[in-house]
Design a protein around this motif. Structure first.
Motif, short mmCIF file in Angstrom:
data_model
loop_
_atom_site.label_atom_id
_atom_site.label_comp_id
_atom_site.label_asym_id
_atom_site.label_seq_id
_atom_site.Cartn_x
_atom_site.Cartn_y
_atom_site.Cartn_z
N LEU A 30 -24.92 -78.26 -29.39
CA LEU A 30 -25.27 -77.85 -30.75
C LEU A 30 -26.44 -78.67 -31.27
N LYS A 31 -26.46 -79.96 -30.93
CA LYS A 31 -27.57 -80.81 -31.39
C LYS A 31 -28.89 -80.35 -30.79
N ASP A 32 -28.88 -79.97 -29.51
CA ASP A 32 -30.08 -79.42 -28.88
C ASP A 32 -30.57 -78.20 -29.65
N VAL A 200 -28.95 -82.23 -41.35
CA VAL A 200 -27.74 -82.09 -40.53
C VAL A 200 -27.86 -82.81 -39.20
N LEU A 201 -29.04 -82.83 -38.61
CA LEU A 201 -29.25 -83.34 -37.25
C LEU A 201 -28.68 -84.74 -37.00
N PRO A 202 -28.87 -85.74 -37.90
CA PRO A 202 -28.36 -87.08 -37.62
C PRO A 202 -26.84 -87.17 -37.51
N PHE A 203 -26.14 -86.19 -38.07
CA PHE A 203 -24.67 -86.23 -38.05
C PHE A 203 -24.06 -85.55 -36.82
N LEU A 204 -24.89 -84.95 -35.97
CA LEU A 204 -24.40 -84.28 -34.78
C LEU A 204 -24.34 -85.24 -33.61
N LYS A 205 -23.33 -85.09 -32.78
CA LYS A 205 -23.15 -85.98 -31.64
C LYS A 205 -24.06 -85.57 -30.48
N GLY A 206 -24.31 -86.53 -29.60
CA GLY A 206 -25.09 -86.25 -28.42
C GLY A 206 -26.51 -86.80 -28.53
N LYS A 207 -27.22 -86.79 -27.41
CA LYS A 207 -28.59 -87.28 -27.35
C LYS A 207 -29.53 -86.17 -26.87
N LEU A 208 -30.72 -86.18 -27.43
CA LEU A 208 -31.71 -85.19 -27.01
C LEU A 208 -32.43 -85.61 -25.73
N LYS A 209 -32.55 -86.91 -25.50
CA LYS A 209 -33.24 -87.41 -24.32
C LYS A 209 -32.29 -87.46 -23.14
#
Length: 295
Positions: A30-32, A200-209
């Motif tokens: 979802l973060k992606d 919203v983005l900072p509250f989502l789990k996971g990493k983009l890199k």
């Protein structure tokens, strides 16, 4: 002139749909998806602001309470549409998604009838039923292509369809309630949408890199996002302009019917989705439904 706008909307929609389908292969969470959507909406906002400065009147950017509410409705709908469609591309075949999205025509026609008194005749109700039959037929085709059951991706498909239909209808709301400048409407839709996702983005789990996977912010992806933004902006701006010239029942059946034919060619030639008896039957049924609604 309204139908010329629909042609531009069709080309823009197909272009951003094809690019979106390609990007969806690199989206894993979802973060992606939120990141990708935020970037392309931000690019659309930049394009929209530039066009307001060049072709529009900067004074139309002035905000009032009524305008903010309409822009926020449009922005939320656009965000829901873009995010859910990104996931839908991963779970459904392109042709099935195109036909399932046609159910949004039903929603926009119904809202046009209940909110603005636009007529929906018995003939159009018959067309709606035929389109629903087409969706059922195409679900069998989608199962053959994706090897997934009908209900597995249904919630995402429904959410994507509702987001798309509400995004379309928000254009009608704007033209009916304000109708001052389509440039301003599209700029604020993308600006508020990008802003909402940025919050919203900072509250989502996971990493983009990722170490062993695609990086969603490299040069290649940024170019694709820009291409998607151009297609998305052209699609949205043209539909908004058409909404001021044509009724809801005229716009979306024509646009969806043209999109149906073009999507079938796109899926066959570029995405290598093989056409079989089920897909032909489903597309034929959907096209008949659109003709019944529009003629």
């Amino acid at each position: 002139m309204g139908y010329l706008f629909l042609l531009i909307a069709l080309v823009g929609g197909l272009f951003k749909g094809f690019c979106g389908k390609r990007v969806s292969n690199d989206v894993e969470s979802l973060k992606d998806c939120v990141f990708v959507t935020m970037v392309r909406l931000g690019l659309c906002a930049i394009i929209g602001f530039g066009l307001v400065m060049i072709f529009g009147n900067p004074s139309v950017l002035a905000l009032d309470a009524k305008g903010i509410i309409i822009y926020l409705i449009s922005a939320v709908a656009m965000v829901c549409f873009c995010v859910t469609y990104m996931f839908a591309y991963k779970t459904a075949s392109y042709m099935y998604l195109s036909i399932f999205g046609m159910m949004g025509t039903v929603v926009t026609c119904l809202m046009g009838m209940f909110i603005y008194g636009e007529s929906v005749s018995l003939r159009k109700w018959v067309g709606i039923v035929i389109i629903l039959c087409a969706v059922v037929i195409m679900s069998g085709y989608d199962k053959d292509i994706t090897k997934k059951g009908f209900f597995k991706g249904l919630p995402i498909l429904v959410a994507a369809m509702l987001g798309s239909s509400m995004s379309d209808f928000s254009q009608k709301i704007y033209m009916k309630e304000l109708g001052e400048d389509v440039w301003a409407f599209n700029f604020y839709t993308y600006f508020f949408g990008c802003l909402l996702l940025l919050l919203v983005l900072p509250f989502l789990k996971g990493k983009l890199k990722r170490v062993d996977g695609p990086r969603l912010y490299d040069k290649k992806h940024l170019i694709i996002y820009l291409l998607i933004a151009v297609g998305l902006f052209a699609n949205s701006l043209s539909k908004t302009a058409a909404a001021g010239l044509l009724s809801t029942a005229e716009i979306y059946p024509v646009l969806q019917g043209s999109n149906l034919i073009a999507s079938a060619v796109l899926a066959q030639v570029l995405l290598k989705e093989k056409i079989n008896k089920k897909s032909v039957a489903g597309m034929t049924c959907a096209f008949i439904g659109l003709l019944v609604m529009h003629l």
